[in-house]
Design a protein around this motif. Structure first.
Motif, PDB file in Angstrom:
ATOM      1  N   ARG A  23       0.825  -1.220   0.000  1.00  0.00           N
ATOM      2  CA  ARG A  23       0.000   0.000   0.000  1.00  0.00           C
ATOM      3  C   ARG A  23       0.858   1.269   0.000  1.00  0.00           C
ATOM      4  O   ARG A  23       0.357   2.352   0.301  1.00  0.00           O
ATOM      5  CB  ARG A  23      -0.936  -0.008   1.214  1.00  0.00           C
ATOM      6  CG  ARG A  23      -1.939  -1.141   1.224  1.00  0.00           C
ATOM      7  CD  ARG A  23      -3.074  -0.892   0.245  1.00  0.00           C
ATOM      8  NE  ARG A  23      -3.886   0.237   0.631  1.00  0.00           N
ATOM      9  CZ  ARG A  23      -4.911   0.178   1.487  1.00  0.00           C
ATOM     10  NH1 ARG A  23      -5.228  -0.980   2.051  1.00  0.00           N
ATOM     11  NH2 ARG A  23      -5.608   1.254   1.775  1.00  0.00           N
ATOM     12  N   GLY A  24       2.141   1.118  -0.280  1.00  0.00           N
ATOM     13  CA  GLY A  24       2.993   2.289  -0.394  1.00  0.00           C
ATOM     14  C   GLY A  24       3.527   2.841   0.906  1.00  0.00           C
ATOM     15  O   GLY A  24       4.083   3.951   0.929  1.00  0.00           O
ATOM     16  N   LEU A  25       3.375   2.110   2.011  1.00  0.00           N
ATOM     17  CA  LEU A  25       3.974   2.570   3.262  1.00  0.00           C
ATOM     18  C   LEU A  25       5.488   2.593   3.121  1.00  0.00           C
ATOM     19  O   LEU A  25       6.083   1.701   2.506  1.00  0.00           O
ATOM     20  CB  LEU A  25       3.566   1.654   4.414  1.00  0.00           C
ATOM     21  CG  LEU A  25       2.107   1.713   4.849  1.00  0.00           C
ATOM     22  CD1 LEU A  25       1.808   0.578   5.836  1.00  0.00           C
ATOM     23  CD2 LEU A  25       1.790   3.066   5.482  1.00  0.00           C
ATOM     24  N   PRO A  26       6.150   3.604   3.690  1.00  0.00           N
ATOM     25  CA  PRO A  26       7.607   3.694   3.548  1.00  0.00           C
ATOM     26  C   PRO A  26       8.307   2.472   4.137  1.00  0.00           C
ATOM     27  O   PRO A  26       7.862   1.902   5.135  1.00  0.00           O
ATOM     28  CB  PRO A  26       7.963   4.958   4.336  1.00  0.00           C
ATOM     29  CG  PRO A  26       6.693   5.739   4.433  1.00  0.00           C
ATOM     30  CD  PRO A  26       5.594   4.725   4.457  1.00  0.00           C
ATOM     31  N   SER A  27       9.410   2.093   3.515  1.00  0.00           N
ATOM     32  CA  SER A  27      10.256   1.017   4.028  1.00  0.00           C
ATOM     33  C   SER A  27      11.414   1.613   4.822  1.00  0.00           C
ATOM     34  O   SER A  27      11.747   2.800   4.680  1.00  0.00           O
ATOM     35  CB  SER A  27      10.797   0.189   2.865  1.00  0.00           C
ATOM     36  OG  SER A  27      11.749  -0.758   3.315  1.00  0.00           O
ATOM     37  N   VAL A  28      12.028   0.796   5.653  1.00  0.00           N
ATOM     38  CA  VAL A  28      13.221   1.224   6.376  1.00  0.00           C
ATOM     39  C   VAL A  28      14.316   1.637   5.390  1.00  0.00           C
ATOM     40  O   VAL A  28      15.062   2.592   5.633  1.00  0.00           O
ATOM     41  CB  VAL A  28      13.723   0.094   7.296  1.00  0.00           C
ATOM     42  CG1 VAL A  28      15.069   0.445   7.919  1.00  0.00           C
ATOM     43  CG2 VAL A  28      12.692  -0.207   8.378  1.00  0.00           C
ATOM     44  N   PHE A  29      14.391   0.927   4.263  1.00  0.00           N
ATOM     45  CA  PHE A  29      15.391   1.227   3.234  1.00  0.00           C
ATOM     46  C   PHE A  29      14.726   1.923   2.049  1.00  0.00           C
ATOM     47  O   PHE A  29      13.582   1.606   1.711  1.00  0.00           O
ATOM     48  CB  PHE A  29      16.072  -0.065   2.771  1.00  0.00           C
ATOM     49  CG  PHE A  29      16.896  -0.717   3.837  1.00  0.00           C
ATOM     50  CD1 PHE A  29      18.205  -0.321   4.058  1.00  0.00           C
ATOM     51  CD2 PHE A  29      16.364  -1.721   4.637  1.00  0.00           C
ATOM     52  CE1 PHE A  29      18.960  -0.908   5.048  1.00  0.00           C
ATOM     53  CE2 PHE A  29      17.112  -2.317   5.626  1.00  0.00           C
ATOM     54  CZ  PHE A  29      18.424  -1.917   5.833  1.00  0.00           C
ATOM     55  N   SER A 276       5.186   8.775  16.167  1.00  0.00           N
ATOM     56  CA  SER A 276       4.264   8.043  15.295  1.00  0.00           C
ATOM     57  C   SER A 276       3.778   6.755  15.952  1.00  0.00           C
ATOM     58  O   SER A 276       2.620   6.357  15.771  1.00  0.00           O
ATOM     59  CB  SER A 276       4.919   7.745  13.946  1.00  0.00           C
ATOM     60  OG  SER A 276       6.127   7.029  14.104  1.00  0.00           O
ATOM     61  N   ALA A 277       4.651   6.094  16.739  1.00  0.00           N
ATOM     62  CA  ALA A 277       4.221   4.873  17.431  1.00  0.00           C
ATOM     63  C   ALA A 277       3.161   5.188  18.478  1.00  0.00           C
ATOM     64  O   ALA A 277       2.170   4.453  18.629  1.00  0.00           O
ATOM     65  CB  ALA A 277       5.425   4.197  18.076  1.00  0.00           C
ATOM     66  N   ALA A 278       3.351   6.284  19.217  1.00  0.00           N
ATOM     67  CA  ALA A 278       2.345   6.688  20.207  1.00  0.00           C
ATOM     68  C   ALA A 278       1.017   7.010  19.528  1.00  0.00           C
ATOM     69  O   ALA A 278      -0.068   6.690  20.049  1.00  0.00           O
ATOM     70  CB  ALA A 278       2.846   7.894  21.000  1.00  0.00           C
ATOM     71  N   MET A 279       1.093   7.615  18.358  1.00  0.00           N
ATOM     72  CA  MET A 279      -0.119   7.947  17.607  1.00  0.00           C
ATOM     73  C   MET A 279      -0.862   6.688  17.188  1.00  0.00           C
ATOM     74  O   MET A 279      -2.103   6.602  17.329  1.00  0.00           O
ATOM     75  CB  MET A 279       0.265   8.780  16.382  1.00  0.00           C
ATOM     76  CG  MET A 279      -0.904   9.232  15.527  1.00  0.00           C
ATOM     77  SD  MET A 279      -0.321  10.227  14.120  1.00  0.00           S
ATOM     78  CE  MET A 279      -1.868  10.481  13.236  1.00  0.00           C
ATOM     79  N   ASP A 397       1.852  11.178   9.485  1.00  0.00           N
ATOM     80  CA  ASP A 397       0.541  11.028  10.111  1.00  0.00           C
ATOM     81  C   ASP A 397      -0.398  10.256   9.190  1.00  0.00           C
ATOM     82  O   ASP A 397      -1.213   9.444   9.651  1.00  0.00           O
ATOM     83  CB  ASP A 397      -0.054  12.396  10.432  1.00  0.00           C
ATOM     84  CG  ASP A 397       0.674  13.101  11.572  1.00  0.00           C
ATOM     85  OD1 ASP A 397       1.646  12.527  12.112  1.00  0.00           O
ATOM     86  OD2 ASP A 397       0.278  14.239  11.900  1.00  0.00           O
ATOM     87  N   GLN A 398      -0.299  10.504   7.888  1.00  0.00           N
ATOM     88  CA  GLN A 398      -1.158   9.805   6.932  1.00  0.00           C
ATOM     89  C   GLN A 398      -0.834   8.304   6.896  1.00  0.00           C
ATOM     90  O   GLN A 398      -1.747   7.473   6.756  1.00  0.00           O
ATOM     91  CB  GLN A 398      -0.990  10.414   5.533  1.00  0.00           C
ATOM     92  CG  GLN A 398      -1.536  11.823   5.384  1.00  0.00           C
ATOM     93  CD  GLN A 398      -0.684  12.884   6.078  1.00  0.00           C
ATOM     94  OE1 GLN A 398       0.532  12.706   6.242  1.00  0.00           O
ATOM     95  NE2 GLN A 398      -1.309  13.975   6.482  1.00  0.00           N
ATOM     96  N   ASP A 399       0.439   7.971   7.039  1.00  0.00           N
ATOM     97  CA  ASP A 399       0.830   6.560   7.085  1.00  0.00           C
ATOM     98  C   ASP A 399       0.243   5.877   8.314  1.00  0.00           C
ATOM     99  O   ASP A 399      -0.235   4.744   8.239  1.00  0.00           O
ATOM    100  CB  ASP A 399       2.352   6.423   7.097  1.00  0.00           C
ATOM    101  CG  ASP A 399       3.005   6.915   5.813  1.00  0.00           C
ATOM    102  OD1 ASP A 399       2.400   6.731   4.737  1.00  0.00           O
ATOM    103  OD2 ASP A 399       4.117   7.472   5.890  1.00  0.00           O
ATOM    104  N   VAL A 400       0.286   6.580   9.443  1.00  0.00           N
ATOM    105  CA  VAL A 400      -0.277   6.020  10.676  1.00  0.00           C
ATOM    106  C   VAL A 400      -1.783   5.838  10.529  1.00  0.00           C
ATOM    107  O   VAL A 400      -2.348   4.815  10.948  1.00  0.00           O
ATOM    108  CB  VAL A 400       0.063   6.922  11.882  1.00  0.00           C
ATOM    109  CG1 VAL A 400      -0.651   6.427  13.136  1.00  0.00           C
ATOM    110  CG2 VAL A 400       1.575   6.949  12.121  1.00  0.00           C
ATOM    111  N   SER A 405      -6.347   2.162   9.930  1.00  0.00           N
ATOM    112  CA  SER A 405      -7.555   1.771   9.190  1.00  0.00           C
ATOM    113  C   SER A 405      -7.451   0.334   8.691  1.00  0.00           C
ATOM    114  O   SER A 405      -8.450  -0.407   8.679  1.00  0.00           O
ATOM    115  CB  SER A 405      -7.796   2.729   8.022  1.00  0.00           C
ATOM    116  OG  SER A 405      -6.769   2.614   7.039  1.00  0.00           O
ATOM    117  N   ILE A 406      -6.253  -0.082   8.285  1.00  0.00           N
ATOM    118  CA  ILE A 406      -6.058  -1.463   7.845  1.00  0.00           C
ATOM    119  C   ILE A 406      -6.278  -2.425   9.006  1.00  0.00           C
ATOM    120  O   ILE A 406      -6.965  -3.455   8.866  1.00  0.00           O
ATOM    121  CB  ILE A 406      -4.639  -1.644   7.252  1.00  0.00           C
ATOM    122  CG1 ILE A 406      -4.513  -0.905   5.928  1.00  0.00           C
ATOM    123  CG2 ILE A 406      -4.329  -3.130   7.057  1.00  0.00           C
ATOM    124  CD1 ILE A 406      -3.100  -0.884   5.363  1.00  0.00           C
TER     125      ILE A 406
END
Length: 421
Positions: A23-29, A276-279, A397-400, A405-406
């Motif tokens: 779904r296009g979430l950023p990767s660590v790399f 972001s983890a707390a969110m 924030d949009q990624d979170v 939602s997933i």
């Protein structure tokens, strides 16, 4: 598992092991590299390999943690190997080890013929404690290796008090928890000696790298002699003689350069990870079947990995099934059962059964049990319900919002209504 019916392949590490989001979430790399990294690498090149970038980073890391001595190594497994070379225990001596950890925590002690003894974790935490350690202490126990699970320190004050009572060395594995805190103190300062990882996928990723921090000069001197000087000392009129069966675990200058460059951006990255983890915790806390990991008030969690537990009584699927569906839906997650070391290193049980040195009695004082279900049931239960994935400071924030939602959508497919429970 029947090896004859399953095609086995080598484990992968670093970028090769990363799961990509559908779904296009950023990767660590690719990793963000500090703005000065290229300059530090250029200094190594322009000096004709004469720059002492290793000492420069060692000084920075030691001073940041208020420690006297630091040794940089090519990787975290190397750091533990070097540390156990410097600890003057005897074959058959026992090291109490966190059961949820990586094989790197075992390699060094096993090569020095020490015996790992796994204590259990506190229920629902993945962390060992003084209470779970104490029943494992015997007359052959020499040290405790405590792992700060996925970014969160253990409760160290009681552990240190127990260790002092029994004259044990406490080793803090900070590989997953750099810049996390316990009662306001940095991880890496909480025990007698600390080990770090700067492997490419870690919170502070370099091209590779590990380190040892300590205030014990005698221990440091032995580590340097046995793992840098290969156990050699200089004799006047002769030259070097190897008085110990040592190795060369010198860190490359380029590794030190990338460590130094990325250290400079680490505080900002850790702050972003924690935010972001707390969110996400706040957004999924009320989802039936999901149990967020509640961080104790006296600690901070720096989230090398993020995870949550599954409450099976509220869902009509197993944790494994939920993880598979979350992965298919776009979260690059999975189970981590292999982190339960007694189950993940079956050769230990084989050595005990065959009486292979140093597991023969004597050298060992007793046969050690490595049946994970018997000796560390809390750790097994925790990892059987734990879904986790690599966290990154890149999450917006949009990624979170998307991840939340997933998780909500997938869990809703399997929700058991109250009248069905």
């Amino acid at each position: 598992m029947d090896k004859q019916n399953v095609k086995l392949g080598n484990a992968k590490f670093g970028s090769a092991a990363q799961i990509r989001s559908t779904r296009g979430l950023p990767s660590v790399f690719p990793r963000e590299m500090g703005p000065n990294t290229l300059s530090y690498l250029q200094q190594v090149v322009e000096s004709g390999l004469a720059s002492d970038m290793v000492t420069r980073f060692e000084k920075v890391l030691a001073e940041a943690h208020g420690r006297q001595y630091c040794m940089l190594t090519p990787g975290c497994t190397n750091a533990l190997f070097a540390l156990f070379a410097g600890l003057e225990f005897k074959p058959g001596d026992e090291i109490i080890v966190s059961p949820i950890a990586d094989y790197g925590d075992l390699a060094g002690l096993l090569f020095h013929n020490y015996i790992p003894v796994f204590c259990d974790t506190e229920p629902g935490t993945g962390l060992i404690s003084a209470e779970t350690i104490e029943p494992c202490i015997t007359e052959r126990t020499r040290a405790i290796l405590a792992v700060n699970f996925f970014g969160l320190p253990c409760d160290y004050d009681p552990i240190m008090a127990l260790a002092r009572k029994h004259n044990l060395v406490v080793i803090e594995d900070v590989c997953q928890s750099i810049l996390s805190t316990y009662k306001g103190r940095l991880a890496g300062t909480l025990a007698d000696v600390a080990v770090f990882s700067f492997d490419s996928e870690k919170t502070m990723g370099a091209d590779m790298g590990g380190a040892i921090l300590t205030d014990d000069q005698e221990l440091y001197d032995r580590i340097v002699n046995r793992s840098i000087a290969r156990g050699a000392v200089n004799y006047p009129g002769f030259g070097r003689k190897h008085v110990y069966q040592g190795l060369a675990l010198r860190a490359p200058q380029c590794t030190a350069a990338t460590c130094l460059g990325n250290w400079e951006i680490l505080p900002r990255q850790v702050e972003a990870r924690m935010r972001s983890a707390a969110m996400l915790n706040d957004k999924i806390r009320s989802i039936p079947g999901v149990q967020v990991y509640e961080v104790p008030a006296d600690r901070t969690h720096t989230y090398w990995m993020y995870g949550f537990s599954v409450e099976p009584s509220q869902l009509s699927c197993t944790a494994d099934q939920l993880a598979d569906e979350l992965l298919e839906a776009g979260i690059p997650c999975g189970m981590g059962k292999y982190y339960v070391l007694p189950a993940g290193v079956p050769f230990l049980a084989e050595k005990v059964a065959q009486g292979v040195y140093p597991f023969n009695v004597p050298t060992a004082s007793r046969a050690v049990n490595y049946d994970a279900d018997e000796i560390v049931p809390n750790a097994v239960a925790f990892m059987n319900r734990w879904i986790r994935w690599m966290w990154t400071e890149k999450y917006s924030d949009q990624d979170v919002e998307l991840m939340a939602s997933i998780i909500e959508e997938v869990c809703s497919r399997h929700r058991i209504e109250e009248d069905e429970q």
